[in-house]
Structures are given as C-alpha cells and as structure tokens.
Design a protein around this motif. Sequence first.
Motif, PDB file in Angstrom:
ATOM      1  N   TYR A  65       0.842  -1.199   0.000  1.00 52.09           N
ATOM      2  CA  TYR A  65       0.000   0.000   0.000  1.00 52.09           C
ATOM      3  C   TYR A  65       0.879   1.251   0.000  1.00 52.09           C
ATOM      4  O   TYR A  65       1.872   1.341   0.740  1.00 52.09           O
ATOM      5  CB  TYR A  65      -0.905   0.019   1.230  1.00 52.09           C
ATOM      6  CG  TYR A  65      -1.750   1.263   1.369  1.00 52.09           C
ATOM      7  CD1 TYR A  65      -2.924   1.410   0.644  1.00 52.09           C
ATOM      8  CD2 TYR A  65      -1.368   2.284   2.236  1.00 52.09           C
ATOM      9  CE1 TYR A  65      -3.703   2.559   0.774  1.00 52.09           C
ATOM     10  CE2 TYR A  65      -2.146   3.427   2.381  1.00 52.09           C
ATOM     11  CZ  TYR A  65      -3.305   3.568   1.640  1.00 52.09           C
ATOM     12  OH  TYR A  65      -4.076   4.698   1.777  1.00 52.09           O
ATOM     13  N   ASP A  67       0.252   5.655  -0.204  1.00 49.69           N
ATOM     14  CA  ASP A  67      -0.773   6.696  -0.213  1.00 49.69           C
ATOM     15  C   ASP A  67      -0.142   8.059  -0.435  1.00 49.69           C
ATOM     16  O   ASP A  67       1.084   8.232  -0.365  1.00 49.69           O
ATOM     17  CB  ASP A  67      -1.581   6.678   1.084  1.00 49.69           C
ATOM     18  CG  ASP A  67      -0.712   6.900   2.314  1.00 49.69           C
ATOM     19  OD1 ASP A  67       0.519   7.065   2.149  1.00 49.69           O
ATOM     20  OD2 ASP A  67      -1.244   6.911   3.435  1.00 49.69           O
ATOM     21  N   ALA A 134      -8.856   7.986   0.892  1.00 50.42           N
ATOM     22  CA  ALA A 134      -8.010   7.233   1.820  1.00 50.42           C
ATOM     23  C   ALA A 134      -7.851   7.996   3.137  1.00 50.42           C
ATOM     24  O   ALA A 134      -7.883   9.233   3.152  1.00 50.42           O
ATOM     25  CB  ALA A 134      -6.645   6.995   1.186  1.00 50.42           C
ATOM     26  N   LEU A 138      -3.365   5.690   8.979  1.00 50.03           N
ATOM     27  CA  LEU A 138      -3.803   4.311   8.750  1.00 50.03           C
ATOM     28  C   LEU A 138      -4.224   3.662  10.062  1.00 50.03           C
ATOM     29  O   LEU A 138      -3.515   3.738  11.077  1.00 50.03           O
ATOM     30  CB  LEU A 138      -2.676   3.512   8.100  1.00 50.03           C
ATOM     31  CG  LEU A 138      -2.175   4.046   6.737  1.00 50.03           C
ATOM     32  CD1 LEU A 138      -1.028   3.193   6.223  1.00 50.03           C
ATOM     33  CD2 LEU A 138      -3.306   4.079   5.724  1.00 50.03           C
ATOM     34  N   PHE A 142      -8.507  -0.416   8.664  1.00 45.40           N
ATOM     35  CA  PHE A 142      -8.269  -0.148   7.234  1.00 45.40           C
ATOM     36  C   PHE A 142      -7.287  -1.172   6.662  1.00 45.40           C
ATOM     37  O   PHE A 142      -7.483  -1.697   5.560  1.00 45.40           O
ATOM     38  CB  PHE A 142      -7.733   1.279   7.067  1.00 45.40           C
ATOM     39  CG  PHE A 142      -7.432   1.662   5.642  1.00 45.40           C
ATOM     40  CD1 PHE A 142      -8.434   2.123   4.804  1.00 45.40           C
ATOM     41  CD2 PHE A 142      -6.134   1.567   5.138  1.00 45.40           C
ATOM     42  CE1 PHE A 142      -8.149   2.475   3.492  1.00 45.40           C
ATOM     43  CE2 PHE A 142      -5.852   1.919   3.844  1.00 45.40           C
ATOM     44  CZ  PHE A 142      -6.861   2.375   3.006  1.00 45.40           C
ATOM     45  N   LEU A 143      -6.232  -1.462   7.420  1.00 45.13           N
ATOM     46  CA  LEU A 143      -5.245  -2.437   6.957  1.00 45.13           C
ATOM     47  C   LEU A 143      -5.865  -3.825   6.807  1.00 45.13           C
ATOM     48  O   LEU A 143      -5.565  -4.558   5.860  1.00 45.13           O
ATOM     49  CB  LEU A 143      -4.067  -2.489   7.941  1.00 45.13           C
ATOM     50  CG  LEU A 143      -3.275  -1.178   8.118  1.00 45.13           C
ATOM     51  CD1 LEU A 143      -2.241  -1.339   9.227  1.00 45.13           C
ATOM     52  CD2 LEU A 143      -2.597  -0.785   6.815  1.00 45.13           C
ATOM     53  N   VAL A 151       3.416  -1.231   3.922  1.00 45.27           N
ATOM     54  CA  VAL A 151       3.161   0.155   3.513  1.00 45.27           C
ATOM     55  C   VAL A 151       4.476   0.738   3.006  1.00 45.27           C
ATOM     56  O   VAL A 151       5.508   0.676   3.688  1.00 45.27           O
ATOM     57  CB  VAL A 151       2.630   0.987   4.699  1.00 45.27           C
ATOM     58  CG1 VAL A 151       2.464   2.455   4.283  1.00 45.27           C
ATOM     59  CG2 VAL A 151       1.322   0.417   5.205  1.00 45.27           C
ATOM     60  N   TYR A 167       3.495   7.580  10.249  1.00 44.36           N
ATOM     61  CA  TYR A 167       3.813   6.176   9.941  1.00 44.36           C
ATOM     62  C   TYR A 167       4.572   5.493  11.090  1.00 44.36           C
ATOM     63  O   TYR A 167       5.082   4.386  10.914  1.00 44.36           O
ATOM     64  CB  TYR A 167       4.663   6.089   8.660  1.00 44.36           C
ATOM     65  CG  TYR A 167       3.956   6.601   7.437  1.00 44.36           C
ATOM     66  CD1 TYR A 167       2.956   5.853   6.814  1.00 44.36           C
ATOM     67  CD2 TYR A 167       4.273   7.843   6.895  1.00 44.36           C
ATOM     68  CE1 TYR A 167       2.303   6.328   5.686  1.00 44.36           C
ATOM     69  CE2 TYR A 167       3.622   8.323   5.766  1.00 44.36           C
ATOM     70  CZ  TYR A 167       2.643   7.560   5.172  1.00 44.36           C
ATOM     71  OH  TYR A 167       1.993   8.026   4.059  1.00 44.36           O
TER      72      TYR A 167
END
Length: 354
Positions: A65, A67, A134, A138, A142-143, A151, A167
Amino acid sequence: MVGHQDCTMEEATRDSHTPKLWRETLTAPAPFADETSCQCQAPHEKLTIAQARLGTPVDRPVRVYADGIFDLFHSGHARALMQAKTLFPNSYLLVGVCSDDLTHKFKGFTVMNEAERYEALRHCRYVDEVIRDAPWTLTPEFLEKHKIDFVAHDDIPYSSAGSDDVYKHIKEAGMFVPTQRTEGISTSDIITRIVRDYDVYARRNLQRGYTAKELNVSFINEKKYRFQNQVDKMKEKVKNVEERSKEFVNRVEEKSHDLIQKWEEKSREFIGNFLELFGPDGAWKQMFQERSSRMLQALSPKQSPVSSPTRSRSPSRSPSPTFSWLPNKASPPSSPKAASASISSMSEGDEDEK
C-alpha cells in the motif's frame, strides 16, 4: 489477478503437474477498490519482509500500500510507485488517494480536484488498484479491510495531524518498507515556478484565447499583458531580421573571402607569367636579343677573308684581257696629280701580275 488486466491461461509444457502461467496484458485503467474486492485466493497469512522478498505463490501476491495527495501528478510520484511495485517479486500495489476535504484540512489547497487526482493514478502503469478517500492516518481496521501486508513511503518522518510521524506505528509493527524520493521535482516546486513566472503564464493564456475573467486578471493588467505581448512580437520580428541580416553578412563575407582568394591566386599566376616573359632573364628579352642580332647581321655586309688571292682585284674587271693601264681617252686626267696617281696605280697592278 486484477480487474484491469485480461488474463488468459495456457499450459506451459506437456506435464500436467506444471503450474499454469498467466499472460497479463494491460487493457484498461486500474479499478477502484470500492468497485472490486480482494481477489487473493490463498489464505491471507502474515508475511515478513524476508518471506516476501523470497517470493510468494502466484495466487498470493504481496499486497503493498502507498498513499498520498498526488496533486499535479509528475515523474517523482511515478518513480515512488515504481519502487513500491518492484519491492517484491510478486506484488500487488494499492494506492490510496486522500479526498479534497481531508487534504485541504491537513495540508492545504490543491490545484487538481480529487476526481482528477483519482484518474491520474488509475492511468499509472504500476498501479493495480486505487482507493478513493483514503484515511490520513492508517488504522488497523483499514489495513485488515484491504488485506495490506506492507506500507511503502519515503523514510523521512511525516509530521501531520498532531503526530511527529504518521507512519510511526506502521514502522513499529514491521510493516513499513522505505522508498527513495526523487530530488529536483515535487508539486511544491512546480507551483513555485508558476507563481514566480505568473505574468508570463497569464500573458501566455491571454494570447491563447482565455479571458481576463477566467484568469482573474484586472482590466489594467489585461491591457498591460496584451501590450507586452505586442512588444514581444515586435522584439521577435526584430530578432529575426537581425539573424537574417547576420546570415546575409556571413554569406557575403564568405563569398568575398573566396573572391579575394581566387584573385590572389590569379594575381600570382599573372605576375609569374609576366616575369617569365619580361623579367631580367625572361623569354621576351632573349627573343628580342635574337631578333636584334639577326637584324644587325642582315644590315652589316660580309667581309672577304684576308687570305683570298683575288683581294686586290678590281670587281669591275671582266674575264677578257683588257688594257686598263692605258689612259681613258674619253676622260683625261683633270690634273697632273691625278695623272701621276693613275700611273702609279697602273704600275702597282703590273707588279702584282708579275
């Protein structure tokens, strides 16, 4: 595999135990996540980075993923997605794009709206699936929903929404895989160029038919820009004339140089020929001397040799015997001296005959 790829199946060999190969051909944009579902047929078990790098079964790709905002989609975005796609031998890239509301709240105003940014991502060759709206941060839900294994993002801490690094919890969970940023290109850099050269782009668009209202330009500025466009056109014409004049002058100089060179060659040749004819040892002098000597020889009489026996004979004598010693009756001597001279000459002639 994925919704935007047509997959046809064929046997690779005669062996029935050989796995089937999939021929993938891109034929349409990447699908949106809310229009498709996860097509992983194998159980979605937790993978480590080492396991993912060794490779996974064909029907169990590593779901990566990435973003972002992706405003004014450029080569830096594409290179980051390429890195995310090629992190593992068998990967499936999901790209999350934040909505306008979320972006304007946490980052600022965008040039492209969310629909334009979604479409830009769908047409990137490395993207397998696009997730609209999005989340900014996160969440585990969602994951889990999108069965995300890792990610991908650059390793620079991204401070936003009251966090030093959005993150951080992904890194602590061992799900973060870093990519490298592309130096020299970013959305902010592009916007800076436009703002810095605003007048240039405003004049450019006015010249292309956009109205002052569409460009949000005042009446005075519109007239100023149009006048500047006219001035630029005149400058361009003058520049073209100058360039053509320079080309003409260069051609004339080249031709003049050629003519001067040819003239010098001809001049040397002419001077050489002139010296050969009229120089100190020239052919004309030799010819003149030869002709002069011939003329002198033709004008001067030839003298008889000294040893000739007939040197003293008179050329008027005839072959028959004559009495030249006798006085001529028709012409007697005019004086005694002439008579004595005549007699002496006759005596000398008699002595010679003896």
